[in-house]
Design a protein around this motif. Structure first.
Motif, mmCIF file in Angstrom:
data_model
loop_
_atom_site.group_PDB
_atom_site.id
_atom_site.type_symbol
_atom_site.label_atom_id
_atom_site.label_comp_id
_atom_site.label_asym_id
_atom_site.label_seq_id
_atom_site.Cartn_x
_atom_site.Cartn_y
_atom_site.Cartn_z
ATOM 1 N N LEU A 186 -8.593 6.192 -9.889
ATOM 2 C CA LEU A 186 -7.461 5.927 -10.772
ATOM 3 C C LEU A 186 -7.918 5.631 -12.197
ATOM 4 C CD1 LEU A 186 -5.254 3.769 -8.371
ATOM 5 C CD2 LEU A 186 -5.049 6.206 -8.881
ATOM 6 N N ASN A 187 -9.033 4.934 -12.318
ATOM 7 C CA ASN A 187 -9.575 4.685 -13.658
ATOM 8 C C ASN A 187 -9.988 6.003 -14.326
ATOM 9 O OD1 ASN A 187 -9.269 1.883 -13.652
ATOM 10 N ND2 ASN A 187 -11.243 1.547 -12.659
ATOM 11 N N ALA A 188 -10.586 6.886 -13.535
ATOM 12 C CA ALA A 188 -10.969 8.190 -14.081
ATOM 13 C C ALA A 188 -9.736 9.008 -14.455
ATOM 14 C CB ALA A 188 -11.814 8.946 -13.061
ATOM 15 N N PRO A 236 0.816 -1.227 0.000
ATOM 16 C CA PRO A 236 0.000 0.000 0.000
ATOM 17 C C PRO A 236 0.842 1.266 0.000
ATOM 18 C CG PRO A 236 -0.860 -1.583 1.581
ATOM 19 C CD PRO A 236 0.451 -2.125 1.109
ATOM 20 N N ALA A 237 1.953 1.267 0.739
ATOM 21 C CA ALA A 237 2.819 2.453 0.761
ATOM 22 C C ALA A 237 3.447 2.690 -0.606
ATOM 23 C CB ALA A 237 3.906 2.281 1.822
ATOM 24 N N TRP A 238 3.841 1.599 -1.284
ATOM 25 C CA TRP A 238 4.424 1.705 -2.620
ATOM 26 C C TRP A 238 3.417 2.296 -3.603
ATOM 27 C CZ3 TRP A 238 8.518 1.343 -5.853
ATOM 28 C CH2 TRP A 238 8.299 0.990 -7.172
ATOM 29 N N GLN A 239 2.206 1.782 -3.582
ATOM 30 C CA GLN A 239 1.191 2.239 -4.526
ATOM 31 C C GLN A 239 0.733 3.663 -4.217
ATOM 32 O OE1 GLN A 239 -1.668 -0.958 -4.128
ATOM 33 N NE2 GLN A 239 -0.758 -2.105 -5.826
ATOM 34 N N GLU A 240 0.671 4.016 -2.953
ATOM 35 C CA GLU A 240 0.328 5.393 -2.599
ATOM 36 C C GLU A 240 1.418 6.358 -3.062
ATOM 37 O OE1 GLU A 240 -0.470 8.060 1.432
ATOM 38 O OE2 GLU A 240 -0.886 5.896 1.448
ATOM 39 N N GLY A 241 2.674 5.917 -2.957
ATOM 40 C CA GLY A 241 3.772 6.744 -3.447
ATOM 41 C C GLY A 241 3.704 6.950 -4.951
ATOM 42 N N ILE A 242 3.354 5.876 -5.685
ATOM 43 C CA ILE A 242 3.211 5.994 -7.142
ATOM 44 C C ILE A 242 2.111 6.987 -7.495
ATOM 45 C CG2 ILE A 242 2.449 4.757 -9.212
ATOM 46 C CD1 ILE A 242 3.918 2.319 -8.208
ATOM 47 N N SER A 243 0.961 6.834 -6.853
ATOM 48 C CA SER A 243 -0.169 7.713 -7.139
ATOM 49 C C SER A 243 0.178 9.167 -6.823
ATOM 50 C CB SER A 243 -1.383 7.262 -6.322
ATOM 51 O OG SER A 243 -2.488 8.111 -6.540
ATOM 52 N N GLY A 244 0.837 9.395 -5.685
ATOM 53 C CA GLY A 244 1.196 10.759 -5.311
ATOM 54 C C GLY A 244 2.208 11.373 -6.262
ATOM 55 N N ARG A 280 -5.675 15.907 -9.955
ATOM 56 C CA ARG A 280 -6.596 15.894 -8.808
ATOM 57 C C ARG A 280 -7.023 14.470 -8.464
ATOM 58 N NH1 ARG A 280 -9.235 20.241 -11.558
ATOM 59 N NH2 ARG A 280 -10.895 18.764 -12.086
ATOM 60 N N LEU A 281 -7.300 13.674 -9.464
ATOM 61 C CA LEU A 281 -7.787 12.317 -9.223
ATOM 62 C C LEU A 281 -6.691 11.388 -8.690
ATOM 63 C CD1 LEU A 281 -9.906 11.987 -12.475
ATOM 64 C CD2 LEU A 281 -10.810 12.002 -10.138
ATOM 65 N N LEU A 282 -5.461 11.691 -8.975
ATOM 66 C CA LEU A 282 -4.353 10.842 -8.542
ATOM 67 C C LEU A 282 -3.876 11.152 -7.125
ATOM 68 C CD1 LEU A 282 -2.263 10.814 -11.846
ATOM 69 C CD2 LEU A 282 -3.346 8.826 -10.770
ATOM 70 N N VAL A 283 -4.392 12.213 -6.527
ATOM 71 C CA VAL A 283 -3.988 12.539 -5.150
ATOM 72 C C VAL A 283 -4.448 11.417 -4.212
ATOM 73 C CG1 VAL A 283 -4.301 14.143 -3.231
ATOM 74 C CG2 VAL A 283 -4.072 15.010 -5.567
ATOM 75 N N PRO A 284 -3.545 10.811 -3.445
ATOM 76 C CA PRO A 284 -3.954 9.734 -2.519
ATOM 77 C C PRO A 284 -4.994 10.243 -1.520
ATOM 78 C CG PRO A 284 -1.562 9.790 -2.759
ATOM 79 C CD PRO A 284 -2.089 11.030 -3.427
ATOM 80 N N SER A 318 0.548 12.260 -9.479
ATOM 81 C CA SER A 318 -0.295 13.444 -9.301
ATOM 82 C C SER A 318 0.548 14.723 -9.371
ATOM 83 C CB SER A 318 -1.008 13.367 -7.949
ATOM 84 O OG SER A 318 -1.713 14.563 -7.686
ATOM 85 N N GLU A 319 1.675 14.723 -8.684
ATOM 86 C CA GLU A 319 2.537 15.912 -8.705
ATOM 87 C C GLU A 319 3.069 16.181 -10.109
ATOM 88 O OE1 GLU A 319 5.539 15.318 -5.793
ATOM 89 O OE2 GLU A 319 4.141 15.310 -4.086
ATOM 90 N N TYR A 320 3.435 15.113 -10.818
ATOM 91 C CA TYR A 320 3.958 15.314 -12.170
ATOM 92 C C TYR A 320 2.867 15.815 -13.118
ATOM 93 C CZ TYR A 320 6.578 14.685 -16.447
ATOM 94 O OH TYR A 320 7.215 14.923 -17.631
ATOM 95 N N ALA A 321 1.669 15.233 -13.003
ATOM 96 C CA ALA A 321 0.564 15.677 -13.871
ATOM 97 C C ALA A 321 0.225 17.140 -13.617
ATOM 98 C CB ALA A 321 -0.661 14.799 -13.646
ATOM 99 N N LEU A 322 0.279 17.562 -12.344
ATOM 100 C CA LEU A 322 0.004 18.965 -12.035
ATOM 101 C C LEU A 322 1.069 19.874 -12.651
ATOM 102 C CD1 LEU A 322 -1.609 21.105 -10.518
ATOM 103 C CD2 LEU A 322 -0.192 20.638 -8.498
ATOM 104 N N LEU A 323 2.326 19.471 -12.531
ATOM 105 C CA LEU A 323 3.410 20.260 -13.106
ATOM 106 C C LEU A 323 3.319 20.288 -14.630
ATOM 107 C CD1 LEU A 323 5.937 21.859 -12.259
ATOM 108 C CD2 LEU A 323 7.256 19.747 -12.509
#
Length: 208
Positions: free
Chosen positions: A180-182, A129-137, A166-170, A140-145
């Motif tokens: 994540l699908n959205a 879960p920590a690994w996947q939350e890190g990926i999602s976060g 916004r959708l990728l923010v944990p 999200s930061e890269y998509a925002l940038l």
């Protein structure tokens, strides 16, 4: 022995003159049934069958006890290998392709551990879960940038990349898989607009 059977014996003759033996009185008294003893062979078969049933039940209990920890260990699938994009279907944006491939790998191969029910073996895990939350976060930061650097007009971030960010923010308040699908759909929409010349490539950013 035959003489102890609670039946009547009648001997008659048929047309051929041969004796015919008929047993009458099919009703057996309860006293006779109480005194009857089971066959030793049937007793042995019954004991053998009960042993088989008991062994099977014990085996199922032991299998269930041992299977849960084993399934927990097998559910720990942290895949840190590099993403290799297919050359058969090139992406207009390698960053978008990398993000979508990474999301797809986590959702379809390991499954999103944070969405598992309390009884699921993956719900006992902590590293996945920590690994996947890190990926999602990180995505999200890269998509925002990227949304800010892919704007076609000053001060107007790309809408699809911004939605994906916004959708990728944990979040612990809602299930991750629908979000994540959205987010993947938003990235796909950006890729489609990019292919039609309706979106811009992020400028000043390295590849994901």
């Amino acid at each position: 022995s035959a003489e102890k059977l609670p039946v009547e014996y009648i001997e008659a003759h048929n047309d051929a003159g041969k004796p015919v033996v008929t047993l009458l009185g099919a009703d057996i008294s309860e006293a006779y049934l109480d005194d009857a003893e089971p066959s030793p062979l049937m007793e042995a078969i019954g004991r053998f069958w009960r042993r088989i049933v008991g062994t099977v039940k014990l085996g199922l209990v032991l299998a269930m006890i041992g299977a849960y920890p084993a399934m927990t260990v097998l559910g720990h699938k942290v895949d840190s290998s590099a993403i290799v994009l297919s050359s058969a279907a090139p992406w207009y944006s390698n960053d978008t392709g990398t993000a979508m491939t990474l999301l797809g790998r986590e959702l379809t191969v390991a499954g999103w551990a944070a969405d598992r029910s309390w009884w699921h073996p993956q719900a006992r895990l902590t590293a996945l879960p920590a690994w996947q939350e890190g990926i999602s976060g990180a995505l999200s930061e890269y998509a925002l940038l990227a949304s800010e650097h892919a704007s076609r007009e000053p001060g107007a971030p790309d809408s699809d990349l911004l939605a994906a960010a916004r959708l990728l923010v944990p979040s612990q308040e809602a299930e991750a898989v629908p979000r994540l699908n959205a987010a993947a759909e938003a990235l796909q929409s950006y890729e489609g607009r990019l292919s039609r010349g309706l979106a811009a490539q992020p400028k000043g950013l390295g590849v994901l």
